[in-house]
Design a protein around this motif. Sequence first.
Motif, PDB file in Angstrom:
ATOM      1  N   GLY A  14      -0.340  22.029  75.772  1.00  0.00           N
ATOM      2  CA  GLY A  14      -1.134  22.636  74.713  1.00  0.00           C
ATOM      3  C   GLY A  14      -1.475  21.701  73.574  1.00  0.00           C
ATOM      4  O   GLY A  14      -1.908  22.150  72.508  1.00  0.00           O
ATOM      5  N   GLY A  15      -1.281  20.419  73.750  1.00  0.00           N
ATOM      6  CA  GLY A  15      -1.629  19.448  72.719  1.00  0.00           C
ATOM      7  C   GLY A  15      -0.468  18.987  71.864  1.00  0.00           C
ATOM      8  O   GLY A  15      -0.624  18.082  71.037  1.00  0.00           O
ATOM      9  N   ILE A  16       0.722  19.592  72.041  1.00  0.00           N
ATOM     10  CA  ILE A  16       1.871  19.210  71.221  1.00  0.00           C
ATOM     11  C   ILE A  16       2.294  17.776  71.517  1.00  0.00           C
ATOM     12  O   ILE A  16       2.575  16.997  70.599  1.00  0.00           O
ATOM     13  CB  ILE A  16       3.043  20.191  71.453  1.00  0.00           C
ATOM     14  CG1 ILE A  16       2.732  21.538  70.801  1.00  0.00           C
ATOM     15  CG2 ILE A  16       4.351  19.627  70.891  1.00  0.00           C
ATOM     16  CD1 ILE A  16       3.782  22.595  71.034  1.00  0.00           C
ATOM     17  N   ASN A  17       2.334  17.409  72.785  1.00  0.00           N
ATOM     18  CA  ASN A  17       2.732  16.047  73.141  1.00  0.00           C
ATOM     19  C   ASN A  17       1.765  15.026  72.553  1.00  0.00           C
ATOM     20  O   ASN A  17       2.186  14.018  71.973  1.00  0.00           O
ATOM     21  CB  ASN A  17       2.812  15.896  74.651  1.00  0.00           C
ATOM     22  CG  ASN A  17       3.244  14.505  75.067  1.00  0.00           C
ATOM     23  OD1 ASN A  17       4.283  14.000  74.674  1.00  0.00           O
ATOM     24  ND2 ASN A  17       2.405  13.852  75.871  1.00  0.00           N
ATOM     25  N   LEU A  18       0.463  15.300  72.668  1.00  0.00           N
ATOM     26  CA  LEU A  18      -0.539  14.365  72.156  1.00  0.00           C
ATOM     27  C   LEU A  18      -0.401  14.196  70.649  1.00  0.00           C
ATOM     28  O   LEU A  18      -0.405  13.071  70.133  1.00  0.00           O
ATOM     29  CB  LEU A  18      -1.941  14.866  72.508  1.00  0.00           C
ATOM     30  CG  LEU A  18      -3.105  14.048  71.955  1.00  0.00           C
ATOM     31  CD1 LEU A  18      -3.061  12.615  72.458  1.00  0.00           C
ATOM     32  CD2 LEU A  18      -4.429  14.706  72.329  1.00  0.00           C
ATOM     33  N   GLU A  19      -0.254  15.305  69.927  1.00  0.00           N
ATOM     34  CA  GLU A  19      -0.157  15.189  68.473  1.00  0.00           C
ATOM     35  C   GLU A  19       1.140  14.509  68.050  1.00  0.00           C
ATOM     36  O   GLU A  19       1.156  13.713  67.110  1.00  0.00           O
ATOM     37  CB  GLU A  19      -0.268  16.559  67.807  1.00  0.00           C
ATOM     38  CG  GLU A  19      -0.337  16.443  66.292  1.00  0.00           C
ATOM     39  CD  GLU A  19      -0.860  17.681  65.602  1.00  0.00           C
ATOM     40  OE1 GLU A  19      -1.418  17.543  64.500  1.00  0.00           O
ATOM     41  OE2 GLU A  19      -0.710  18.789  66.160  1.00  0.00           O
ATOM     42  N   SER A  20       2.236  14.781  68.766  1.00  0.00           N
ATOM     43  CA  SER A  20       3.493  14.110  68.425  1.00  0.00           C
ATOM     44  C   SER A  20       3.381  12.608  68.654  1.00  0.00           C
ATOM     45  O   SER A  20       3.870  11.803  67.841  1.00  0.00           O
ATOM     46  CB  SER A  20       4.666  14.694  69.223  1.00  0.00           C
ATOM     47  OG  SER A  20       4.647  14.303  70.577  1.00  0.00           O
ATOM     48  N   LYS A  21       2.723  12.202  69.743  1.00  0.00           N
ATOM     49  CA  LYS A  21       2.543  10.777  70.002  1.00  0.00           C
ATOM     50  C   LYS A  21       1.688  10.139  68.910  1.00  0.00           C
ATOM     51  O   LYS A  21       1.968   9.019  68.450  1.00  0.00           O
ATOM     52  CB  LYS A  21       1.887  10.572  71.371  1.00  0.00           C
ATOM     53  CG  LYS A  21       2.766  10.894  72.566  1.00  0.00           C
ATOM     54  CD  LYS A  21       3.921   9.940  72.697  1.00  0.00           C
ATOM     55  CE  LYS A  21       4.614  10.074  74.051  1.00  0.00           C
ATOM     56  NZ  LYS A  21       5.223  11.401  74.259  1.00  0.00           N
ATOM     57  N   TYR A  22       0.627  10.832  68.510  1.00  0.00           N
ATOM     58  CA  TYR A  22      -0.228  10.282  67.459  1.00  0.00           C
ATOM     59  C   TYR A  22       0.558  10.076  66.167  1.00  0.00           C
ATOM     60  O   TYR A  22       0.475   9.010  65.538  1.00  0.00           O
ATOM     61  CB  TYR A  22      -1.426  11.190  67.213  1.00  0.00           C
ATOM     62  CG  TYR A  22      -2.258  10.737  66.037  1.00  0.00           C
ATOM     63  CD1 TYR A  22      -3.093   9.625  66.157  1.00  0.00           C
ATOM     64  CD2 TYR A  22      -2.185  11.373  64.806  1.00  0.00           C
ATOM     65  CE1 TYR A  22      -3.837   9.171  65.071  1.00  0.00           C
ATOM     66  CE2 TYR A  22      -2.922  10.926  63.724  1.00  0.00           C
ATOM     67  CZ  TYR A  22      -3.745   9.831  63.864  1.00  0.00           C
ATOM     68  OH  TYR A  22      -4.470   9.373  62.795  1.00  0.00           O
ATOM     69  N   LEU A  23       1.332  11.073  65.761  1.00  0.00           N
ATOM     70  CA  LEU A  23       2.101  10.965  64.527  1.00  0.00           C
ATOM     71  C   LEU A  23       3.119   9.832  64.606  1.00  0.00           C
ATOM     72  O   LEU A  23       3.310   9.084  63.631  1.00  0.00           O
ATOM     73  CB  LEU A  23       2.804  12.285  64.231  1.00  0.00           C
ATOM     74  CG  LEU A  23       1.902  13.464  63.866  1.00  0.00           C
ATOM     75  CD1 LEU A  23       2.726  14.751  63.786  1.00  0.00           C
ATOM     76  CD2 LEU A  23       1.169  13.217  62.552  1.00  0.00           C
ATOM     77  N   MET A  24       3.781   9.694  65.757  1.00  0.00           N
ATOM     78  CA  MET A  24       4.763   8.632  65.918  1.00  0.00           C
ATOM     79  C   MET A  24       4.115   7.253  65.921  1.00  0.00           C
ATOM     80  O   MET A  24       4.618   6.306  65.288  1.00  0.00           O
ATOM     81  CB  MET A  24       5.558   8.853  67.204  1.00  0.00           C
ATOM     82  CG  MET A  24       6.470  10.065  67.174  1.00  0.00           C
ATOM     83  SD  MET A  24       7.941   9.830  66.149  1.00  0.00           S
ATOM     84  CE  MET A  24       9.011   8.962  67.316  1.00  0.00           C
ATOM     85  N   LEU A  25       3.010   7.114  66.612  1.00  0.00           N
ATOM     86  CA  LEU A  25       2.331   5.822  66.682  1.00  0.00           C
ATOM     87  C   LEU A  25       1.761   5.435  65.321  1.00  0.00           C
ATOM     88  O   LEU A  25       1.868   4.275  64.895  1.00  0.00           O
ATOM     89  CB  LEU A  25       1.223   5.875  67.730  1.00  0.00           C
ATOM     90  CG  LEU A  25       1.709   5.920  69.183  1.00  0.00           C
ATOM     91  CD1 LEU A  25       0.568   6.346  70.113  1.00  0.00           C
ATOM     92  CD2 LEU A  25       2.258   4.563  69.613  1.00  0.00           C
ATOM     93  N   GLN A  26       1.170   6.388  64.631  1.00  0.00           N
ATOM     94  CA  GLN A  26       0.643   6.110  63.295  1.00  0.00           C
ATOM     95  C   GLN A  26       1.762   5.650  62.362  1.00  0.00           C
ATOM     96  O   GLN A  26       1.601   4.684  61.610  1.00  0.00           O
ATOM     97  CB  GLN A  26      -0.041   7.365  62.748  1.00  0.00           C
ATOM     98  CG  GLN A  26      -0.693   7.156  61.387  1.00  0.00           C
ATOM     99  CD  GLN A  26      -1.291   8.436  60.854  1.00  0.00           C
ATOM    100  OE1 GLN A  26      -0.619   9.475  60.807  1.00  0.00           O
ATOM    101  NE2 GLN A  26      -2.551   8.393  60.459  1.00  0.00           N
ATOM    102  N   HIS A  27       2.900   6.340  62.422  1.00  0.00           N
ATOM    103  CA  HIS A  27       4.031   5.961  61.576  1.00  0.00           C
ATOM    104  C   HIS A  27       4.553   4.572  61.951  1.00  0.00           C
ATOM    105  O   HIS A  27       4.849   3.749  61.078  1.00  0.00           O
ATOM    106  CB  HIS A  27       5.142   6.997  61.719  1.00  0.00           C
ATOM    107  CG  HIS A  27       6.281   6.801  60.781  1.00  0.00           C
ATOM    108  ND1 HIS A  27       6.138   6.849  59.409  1.00  0.00           N
ATOM    109  CD2 HIS A  27       7.596   6.539  60.999  1.00  0.00           C
ATOM    110  CE1 HIS A  27       7.305   6.636  58.829  1.00  0.00           C
ATOM    111  NE2 HIS A  27       8.210   6.433  59.772  1.00  0.00           N
TER     112      HIS A  27
END
Length: 215
Positions: free
Chosen positions: A113-126
């Motif tokens: 449902g997009g949770i994995n994608l958004e978590s990866k984005y937040l982690m990579l950005q950080h």
Amino acid sequence: MQLDHPTLRGSTIRLEPLAQHHAADLALACADSADGSRSIWRYLLDARIYRASGMDGLVRSLLERRGAGSDLPFAIVELDSGRAVGTTRFMEIELDNRVVEIGTWIGLAHQGGGINLESKYLMLQHAFERLGVARVQFKIDHRNLASIAAVERLHAQREGVLRNHIVLADGTARSSVYYSMLDSEWPALEIHLRTLLARGRRAAGAAAGAPCEHG
């Protein structure tokens, strides 16, 4: 490179520092299916601790690793429900070399449902923008085709396979496929990830607005 551990906020989730009180939510979200036919733990290295000590023991282990400086774990919390539905963490941390690995597990009902994608984005950005990381890596069981497809969708670079280097909780030997992203690649990768996130939000909005059918 210096590590910090803030809460990272997205549009549907927040990543907050993992704490023991998250264990109850995680135990519920990450349990095997009722008939035992589906499990998130089949290919995961954390399965050994989970099967032996339950979610309480696994969370304690992750917090101990945080104290030792080897891992930086976050709970993935849904904004709508306020419940933890998985974890993601920096692991295999090499401060001198500016290298981290990202490892994630998410409950069955919350996958796709997009949770994995958004978590990866937040982690990579950080990692790239705040921590000053030079390399982020991922390693995935070569049989875990869904996770391989998810990482390749991010446009991470496949580097090769480390064969039979880990024995899993069920006694089988695991070979791991390695992927990486570099700081020099991040500007283009961020644009790509933002596009994927926007596309997912549009699809979710269209589905929410679609008329219901009744039999």
